[in-house]
Enzyme design. Structure first.
Site, PDB file in Angstrom:
ATOM      1  N   ASP A 190      27.198  22.761 -96.906  1.00  0.00           N
ATOM      2  CA  ASP A 190      27.278  23.463 -98.186  1.00  0.00           C
ATOM      3  C   ASP A 190      28.473  24.432 -98.187  1.00  0.00           C
ATOM      4  OD1 ASP A 190      25.825  23.991-100.713  1.00  0.00           O
ATOM      5  OD2 ASP A 190      25.653  26.015 -99.916  1.00  0.00           O
ATOM      6  N   GLU A 244      31.187  19.874 -98.171  1.00  0.00           N
ATOM      7  CA  GLU A 244      31.355  20.122 -99.606  1.00  0.00           C
ATOM      8  C   GLU A 244      32.602  20.987 -99.757  1.00  0.00           C
ATOM      9  OE1 GLU A 244      29.191  22.141-103.497  1.00  0.00           O
ATOM     10  OE2 GLU A 244      29.039  23.092-101.547  1.00  0.00           O
TER      11      GLU A 244
HETATM   12  C1  GLC Z   1      26.622  24.457-103.221  1.00  0.00           C
HETATM   13  C2  GLC Z   1      25.389  23.729-103.672  1.00  0.00           C
HETATM   14  C3  GLC Z   1      24.833  24.418-104.865  1.00  0.00           C
HETATM   15  C4  GLC Z   1      24.474  25.840-104.464  1.00  0.00           C
HETATM   16  C5  GLC Z   1      25.665  26.555-103.880  1.00  0.00           C
HETATM   17  C6  GLC Z   1      25.266  27.809-103.181  1.00  0.00           C
HETATM   18  O1  GLC Z   1      27.647  24.393-104.143  1.00  0.00           O
HETATM   19  O2  GLC Z   1      25.674  22.376-103.896  1.00  0.00           O
HETATM   20  O3  GLC Z   1      23.716  23.768-105.392  1.00  0.00           O
HETATM   21  O4  GLC Z   1      24.017  26.549-105.571  1.00  0.00           O
HETATM   22  O5  GLC Z   1      26.304  25.764-102.907  1.00  0.00           O
HETATM   23  O6  GLC Z   1      24.556  27.520-102.018  1.00  0.00           O
END
Ligand code: GLC
Length: 501
Positions: A190, A244
């Protein structure tokens, strides 16, 4: 060298709260997923990615982790998790879990200690805030009663860790090992670009959520993934990690997937591209030129579902375009990430009443932003019932389902060869066969205006994003089309796989 399993894998994202509820509390859970594994195996995906299921106050749907080594009772237990992994493996499905290293929940034991003045150097505390804004709206700093401020690039209940403290590194290495020992095949990281913040916390003009931002995207973050890679490589069975990484610079993306770092990084450029052959071609060329192993994704739990995105001007075009984009994505070199429900052609739910909304973005923006609940509505398994088979009968799901979900349910589509579900199953099955015979690289073919044609060995993929039908390239047979062909013509909003001459 043999090809690692993840290079061409189709990974299915399960937003755990919204997939299947076995316990009957209106929220999806691990036993619910376990019961639906036959469905996923039949769909033909290679792996599942589970969004966070760890103990959490659920302010951000579980992306606010209070304990990184357990399962929230809402979702089951560690035994349920182990049973799920064993069953998934028995079905030939790998399991990827989400890891959230940028921030914890404010309920985490470390932050509770920090509130009492103990170990504040594990988070980011300052005597003065700067002008940074939270990604969810509003200031990124919250002041405590004793006057100090802590940083949260997301919700105030998600304090950011201080990755300049070695203790944080050790903790996460241990967390990785905990889940690897339980048999997970990989991690989805994440906010992978976020861990290090700019030294000195300078005020910034650009508050963008992109990797190469003046706030995060700091070079030190790569050292973290080098440490993690060593741990992953120490386990048998090709364990992997996908980051991500939000960026508008493919070269930056490439830095996360250097040979001693992550295996993959999400490629959100495809998802952000408009319905345009030139935009698609640019994204594909840039991606293939910069990363050794490409990934593709059209939807996830943070963005408007692609059926709805592609239908902004003409809602009727949404589904045909979504299917054409899927067929094109599955023909591209690399791995594809699907989001639960896209195989049913689910649209974004845009009319959730304010009182039912749950996403912190809605609340932090004081209702000016709708938030992400619209893509997180529980999956309709059956055509009828209070939750369309998501929960046991009589139970209301945590977000209301719209009436269109009846006709889009698994039950309504099962057995219908013309359904979106049947199309996904055919596409995934054909892709598996094709991968045995086609090379990784693609070559562009001359394409008429509005269309894109490319080939990989015996496969030709053609997509028509224009307004007029285009003539198909030379071929021996049609393998699969996303919609009806008109003789030798490919209609608008349609893609096709052809067998090359
Ligand atoms: C990432 C996740 C999202 C979350 C954010 C904070 O972007 O995909 O859903 O709100 O991180 O953890």
């Amino acid at each position: 060298m043999s090809i690692p399993w993840w290079r061409d894998a189709v990974v299915y994202e399960i937003y755990v709260r919204s997939f299947a509820d076995a316990s009957g509390d209106g929220v999806g859970d691990l036993p619910g997923i376990r019961r639906r594994l036959p469905y996923l195996a039949e769909l033909g995906v290679d792996a599942i990615w589970l969004t966070p299921f760890y103990p959490s106050p659920m302010n951000d749907g579980g992306y606010d982790v209070a304990d990184y080594r357990d399962v929230d009772p809402l979702f089951g237990s560690l035994d349920d998790f182990s049973a799920l992994v064993a069953d998934a493996h028995a079905h030939g499905l790998r399991v990827i879990v989400d890891i959230v290293p940028n921030h914890s929940s404010s309920d985490h034991a470390w932050f509770q200690e920090a509130l009492r003045g103990v170990g504040r150097d594990r988070y980011v505390f300052r005597d003065e805030p700067n002008n940074w804004q939270s990604t969810f709206s509003g200031p990124a700093w919250t002041q405590l009663d004793d006057g100090q401020w802590y940083l949260h690039l997301f919700a105030p209940s998600q304090p950011d860790f201080n990755w300049r403290n070695p203790v944080v590194h050790e903790e996460f290495l241990s967390i990785l090992k905990f889940w690897l020992d339980l048999g997970v095949d990989g991690f989805r990281i994440d906010v992978a670009m976020g861990l290090y913040k700019a030294e000195g916390f300078p005020d910034v003009e650009d508050q963008s959520f992109m990797s190469v931002s003046p706030i995060w995207g700091q070079a030190e973050v790569h050292e973290v993934y080098r440490e993690w890679r060593k741990v992953l490589d120490g386990y048998p069975g090709e364990r992997m990690a996908v980051g991500e990484v939000w960026t508008d610079d493919p070269a930056d993306l490439a830095r996360y997937v250097r040979p001693d770092e992550l295996h993959q990084s999400f490629n959100f450029a495809w998802l952000q591209a408009p319905w345009s052959p030139t935009a698609f071609r640019t994204v594909i060329d840039d991606t293939l030129a910069t990363v050794p192993f490409a990934t593709w994704v059209l939807s996830n739990h943070d963005v408007v579902r692609h059926r709805t995105r592609y239908g902004t001007e003409d809602p009727g075009a949404g589904l045909p375009r979504a299917k054409a984009a899927l067929l094109t994505m599955l023909a591209l070199p690399g791995s594809a990430y699907l989001y639960q429900g896209e195989e049913l052609g689910l649209p974004e739910v845009t009319d959730i009443p304010d009182e039912d909304r749950q996403d912190p973005i809605f609340f932090q923006s004081k209702g000016t932003l709708p938030g992400r609940d619209g893509c997180r509505v529980p999956i309709p398994w059956s055509a009828t019932g209070a939750s369309h088979g998501f929960s046991p009968e009589g139970v209301k799901p945590w977000l209301p389902q719209p009436s269109v979900f009846a006709d889009l349910s698994v039950e309504a589509q099962e057995g219908d060869e013309e359904s979106t579900l049947a199309f996904y199953r055919r596409a995934l099955a054909r892709r598996r066969d094709l991968l045995k015979e086609i090379p990784y690289n693609l070559e562009w073919l001359d394409s008429p205006e509005g269309a894109l044609f490319f080939t990989r060995g015996s496969l030709i993929c053609a997509i028509n994003c224009g307004l007029e039908p285009v003539r198909l390239p030379p071929h021996t047979s049609v393998t699969l089309a996303s919609g009806p062909l008109k003789g030798d013509l490919l209609p608008p909003d349609t893609a096709v796989w052809l067998h090359a001459e």
